[in-house]
Every structure is written in C-alpha cells, then in structure tokens.
Write a protein that holds these residues in place. Structure first.
Motif, mmCIF file in Angstrom:
data_model
loop_
_atom_site.group_PDB
_atom_site.id
_atom_site.type_symbol
_atom_site.label_atom_id
_atom_site.label_comp_id
_atom_site.label_asym_id
_atom_site.label_seq_id
_atom_site.Cartn_x
_atom_site.Cartn_y
_atom_site.Cartn_z
ATOM 1 N N GLN A 255 5.944 56.070 14.328
ATOM 2 C CA GLN A 255 4.570 56.582 14.396
ATOM 3 C C GLN A 255 3.632 55.764 13.518
ATOM 4 O OE1 GLN A 255 4.164 60.691 13.290
ATOM 5 N NE2 GLN A 255 1.937 60.677 13.426
ATOM 6 N N ARG A 256 4.055 55.500 12.283
ATOM 7 C CA ARG A 256 3.187 54.769 11.352
ATOM 8 C C ARG A 256 2.925 53.355 11.845
ATOM 9 N NH1 ARG A 256 6.033 56.242 5.558
ATOM 10 N NH2 ARG A 256 6.080 58.508 5.856
ATOM 11 N N ILE A 257 3.969 52.664 12.263
ATOM 12 C CA ILE A 257 3.802 51.281 12.712
ATOM 13 C C ILE A 257 2.887 51.224 13.930
ATOM 14 C CG2 ILE A 257 4.991 49.298 13.746
ATOM 15 C CD1 ILE A 257 7.345 49.877 11.893
ATOM 16 N N THR A 258 3.076 52.158 14.854
ATOM 17 C CA THR A 258 2.229 52.197 16.050
ATOM 18 C C THR A 258 0.769 52.408 15.681
ATOM 19 O OG1 THR A 258 4.039 53.063 17.408
ATOM 20 C CG2 THR A 258 1.801 53.397 18.231
ATOM 21 N N GLU A 259 0.516 53.313 14.747
ATOM 22 C CA GLU A 259 -0.865 53.595 14.326
ATOM 23 C C GLU A 259 -1.504 52.388 13.653
ATOM 24 O OE1 GLU A 259 -0.437 57.005 11.865
ATOM 25 O OE2 GLU A 259 -0.350 58.423 13.535
ATOM 26 N N TYR A 260 -0.746 51.724 12.775
ATOM 27 C CA TYR A 260 -1.294 50.561 12.083
ATOM 28 C C TYR A 260 -1.548 49.401 13.042
ATOM 29 C CZ TYR A 260 -0.163 52.752 7.575
ATOM 30 O OH TYR A 260 -0.102 53.594 6.499
ATOM 31 N N LEU A 261 -0.630 49.164 13.964
ATOM 32 C CA LEU A 261 -0.814 48.086 14.939
ATOM 33 C C LEU A 261 -2.059 48.336 15.783
ATOM 34 C CD1 LEU A 261 2.865 47.575 16.179
ATOM 35 C CD2 LEU A 261 1.535 45.968 14.793
ATOM 36 N N LYS A 262 -2.265 49.584 16.178
ATOM 37 C CA LYS A 262 -3.446 49.914 16.970
ATOM 38 C C LYS A 262 -4.718 49.749 16.158
ATOM 39 C CE LYS A 262 -5.461 53.614 19.799
ATOM 40 N NZ LYS A 262 -5.274 54.999 20.328
ATOM 41 N N ALA A 263 -4.719 50.256 14.934
ATOM 42 C CA ALA A 263 -5.920 50.205 14.095
ATOM 43 C C ALA A 263 -6.348 48.766 13.820
ATOM 44 C CB ALA A 263 -5.675 50.939 12.781
ATOM 45 N N LEU A 264 -5.375 47.879 13.613
ATOM 46 C CA LEU A 264 -5.685 46.485 13.269
ATOM 47 C C LEU A 264 -5.626 45.561 14.483
ATOM 48 C CD1 LEU A 264 -3.877 46.230 9.813
ATOM 49 C CD2 LEU A 264 -6.311 46.544 10.282
ATOM 50 N N GLN A 265 -5.633 46.147 15.665
ATOM 51 C CA GLN A 265 -5.729 45.408 16.931
ATOM 52 C C GLN A 265 -4.607 44.379 17.099
ATOM 53 O OE1 GLN A 265 -9.916 44.089 16.772
ATOM 54 N NE2 GLN A 265 -10.364 45.683 18.285
ATOM 55 N N LEU A 266 -3.389 44.815 16.783
ATOM 56 C CA LEU A 266 -2.215 43.973 17.021
ATOM 57 C C LEU A 266 -1.366 44.500 18.177
ATOM 58 C CD1 LEU A 266 -1.014 43.064 13.411
ATOM 59 C CD2 LEU A 266 -2.016 41.540 15.094
ATOM 60 N N GLU A 267 -1.816 45.576 18.812
ATOM 61 C CA GLU A 267 -1.093 46.098 19.964
ATOM 62 C C GLU A 267 -0.991 45.023 21.046
ATOM 63 O OE1 GLU A 267 -1.283 50.796 20.869
ATOM 64 O OE2 GLU A 267 -3.187 49.742 21.047
ATOM 65 N N GLY A 268 0.209 44.866 21.590
ATOM 66 C CA GLY A 268 0.424 43.857 22.610
ATOM 67 C C GLY A 268 0.886 42.529 22.063
ATOM 68 N N ARG A 269 0.761 42.351 20.747
ATOM 69 C CA ARG A 269 1.215 41.105 20.116
ATOM 70 C C ARG A 269 2.400 41.326 19.180
ATOM 71 N NH1 ARG A 269 -2.109 36.745 19.976
ATOM 72 N NH2 ARG A 269 -0.127 35.725 19.465
ATOM 73 N N GLU A 270 2.815 42.597 19.027
ATOM 74 C CA GLU A 270 3.893 42.891 18.084
ATOM 75 C C GLU A 270 5.227 42.302 18.526
ATOM 76 O OE1 GLU A 270 3.544 46.714 20.608
ATOM 77 O OE2 GLU A 270 2.274 45.045 19.943
ATOM 78 N N GLY A 271 5.368 41.978 19.807
ATOM 79 C CA GLY A 271 6.605 41.383 20.300
ATOM 80 C C GLY A 271 6.619 39.872 20.228
ATOM 81 N N ASP A 272 5.515 39.265 19.757
ATOM 82 C CA ASP A 272 5.445 37.805 19.626
ATOM 83 C C ASP A 272 6.036 37.366 18.291
ATOM 84 O OD1 ASP A 272 4.090 37.989 21.985
ATOM 85 O OD2 ASP A 272 2.120 37.491 21.151
ATOM 86 N N MET A 273 6.546 36.133 18.272
ATOM 87 C CA MET A 273 7.065 35.578 17.023
ATOM 88 C C MET A 273 5.931 35.427 16.001
ATOM 89 S SD MET A 273 10.361 34.966 17.523
ATOM 90 C CE MET A 273 10.913 33.601 16.529
#
Length: 257
Positions: free
Chosen positions: A116-134
């Motif tokens: 939950q926390r990681i998902t929220e932080y990734l969304k807030a800082l606009q990293l959604e969709g890039r978390e699977g990239d190196m």
C-alpha cells in the motif's frame, strides 16, 4: 517550544586526517521540528548527518538520536531513521519496485502495508508505470524520488535529508515539502541540508548555519536577522554576511574583464 529533543550532539568532533570536518559541535533539535542545516561546501553538514545515522563515527563527543546512543545502539537508531544522501546511492541493476521491496523488507514492513505504501508513494511522485524499469534507465530526478520513497517507506521518526529536492520537478518538490509538514504534525523530526536557501527559509522552523565545522548562527529567521544585524533581510543576505562572502562584486568584476 520543543520540550523533548530528537537529536543531541555534545562536543562532537570528526577529523579526516588533518582536516577537522566537525569541530566541537553542540546542537539540540526538538521532536517535530523541521531543521535546516546550511553552510558552504566543506562546512561539515554531510558529515554531521552521517554521524547521526551512524555511517560515520565521531572522534570524540556524544551523539544521541531519539533517546538512543548512536555508537552503542546503531541498529536501533537505523530502524527509526530515514536517510537520503546528496547523491542517490542506489543499486541500479534492480528495478524500482525490486529496490523498494528490498528496502521495505529490510525494515520489516508488513507485506500489505508495504504494498500500500509503495503504491501510494509511486503514484504521488508520478513513478507509476516506471517502477518495473531498471533504475539505471532512470533520470536523476527519478532516482531521487526512489531514494526519497526508500527513506519514507518504514515511517521513520527522524528524517535526515541531504539536498532532498535536487533534481525534482516543481510538482514533486511541492509534494515533498507539504509531506514533510504533514509528518511534522505527527511528531516526525526532519533535518534538511540544502544549498537552496529559499527552500530552507520557506519550510524550516529553525536554521543552523555551519562554517568550518562549527555552528556559526542558530535560530529562526528573526533570530538570524538579529545575529547578522540585517533587519528585514532574506536568508541569502544573512548567509552571505555571516559566512564572510557578502561582497561578491569584486569577484564578478574580475570574471567580466
């Protein structure tokens, strides 16, 4: 204002061979305070932060964090601290999500809370969709965001942030600043080192100006203005006067010859 201390440094000195990086430093920072640590390059700011998290040991003096002796209880201290170095020291041959999963597991964040926390932080800082990239494919700003998330993910009681807003876009920088204020309301203490004086002036409760390993001036903006004898001045003018670099005209004139 801050009856309880989150950080206490007493007569702390750190040398690197002949260089005295921190010189008999005494500093107390209250719980729930946002504290700015400023100074020219080489003034001892980063060394001070590293001593607080136990990455560097002082040659003398006492370092106490949240009631714990950093030298005697280093693991306990690290569990309570979130640290962001100036240069993101991230293992770049992992994906963003692999790195954050690893950091959260090190801090023993429960699986559901971790997700939950990681998902929220990734969304807030606009990293959604890039978390699977190196991570080695990330820009400097994206690496900074991953470094910040890794410091926030275990909900530390003390944040040590060295140039935390460097390379961030304005939206992300604003989110981080607002987030630090929301954490303050929960009693979380933040110590921030930055060269961006406008940021320090805008969000810090108190500011310590370091120079040659010592605290040259300490206080809120009104107190710093009185120390510098510069009423109604901004932090930049105060900083330049106190560190002896206020007259830059001769330097500029020399450069333009």
């Amino acid at each position: 204002m801050y009856p309880q201390s989150a950080v206490e440094l007493r007569n702390v000195t750190k040398r690197y061979n002949e260089l005295v990086a921190v010189n008999n430093l005494n500093l107390s920072i209250g719980k729930g305070e946002i504290f700015g640590l400023l100074g020219p390059n080489g003034s001892g700011k980063s060394t001070t932060l590293k001593m607080l998290v136990g990455l560097v040991q002082p040659d003398s003096g006492d370092v106490n964090v949240l009631g714990l002796d950093v030298l005697k209880q280093p693991v306990e201290v690290k569990r309570l601290v979130g640290y962001v170095p100036e240069s993101a020291n991230i293992y770049e041959f992992l994906t963003g999500i692999e790195y954050l999963d690893f950091i959260a597991d090190v801090y023993e964040v429960p699986p559901e809370e971790k997700k939950q926390r990681i998902t929220e932080y990734l969304k807030a800082l606009q990293l959604e969709g890039r978390e699977g990239d190196m991570i080695n494919s990330y820009s400097d700003g994206m690496k900074k965001k991953i470094s910040l998330i890794s410091a926030f993910v275990h909900k530390p009681k003390l944040l040590l942030l060295d140039e935390p807003l460097n390379a961030l876009d304005p939206r992300s920088a604003r989110i981080v600043k607002d987030f630090l204020h929301s954490l303050k309301a929960q009693g979380v203490t933040t110590i921030m080192s930055t060269h961006v004086l406008e940021i320090a002036e805008a969000i810090c409760d108190r500011i310590g100006i370091m120079y040659q390993g010592s605290i040259l001036a300490l206080g809120n903006m009104d107190e710093l203005r009185r120390t510098a004898s510069l009423p109604n001045s901004g932090l930049e003018d105060i900083f330049l006067k106190l560190t002896g670099t206020e007259d830059l005209r001769a330097v500029v004139e020399e450069l333009t010859r």
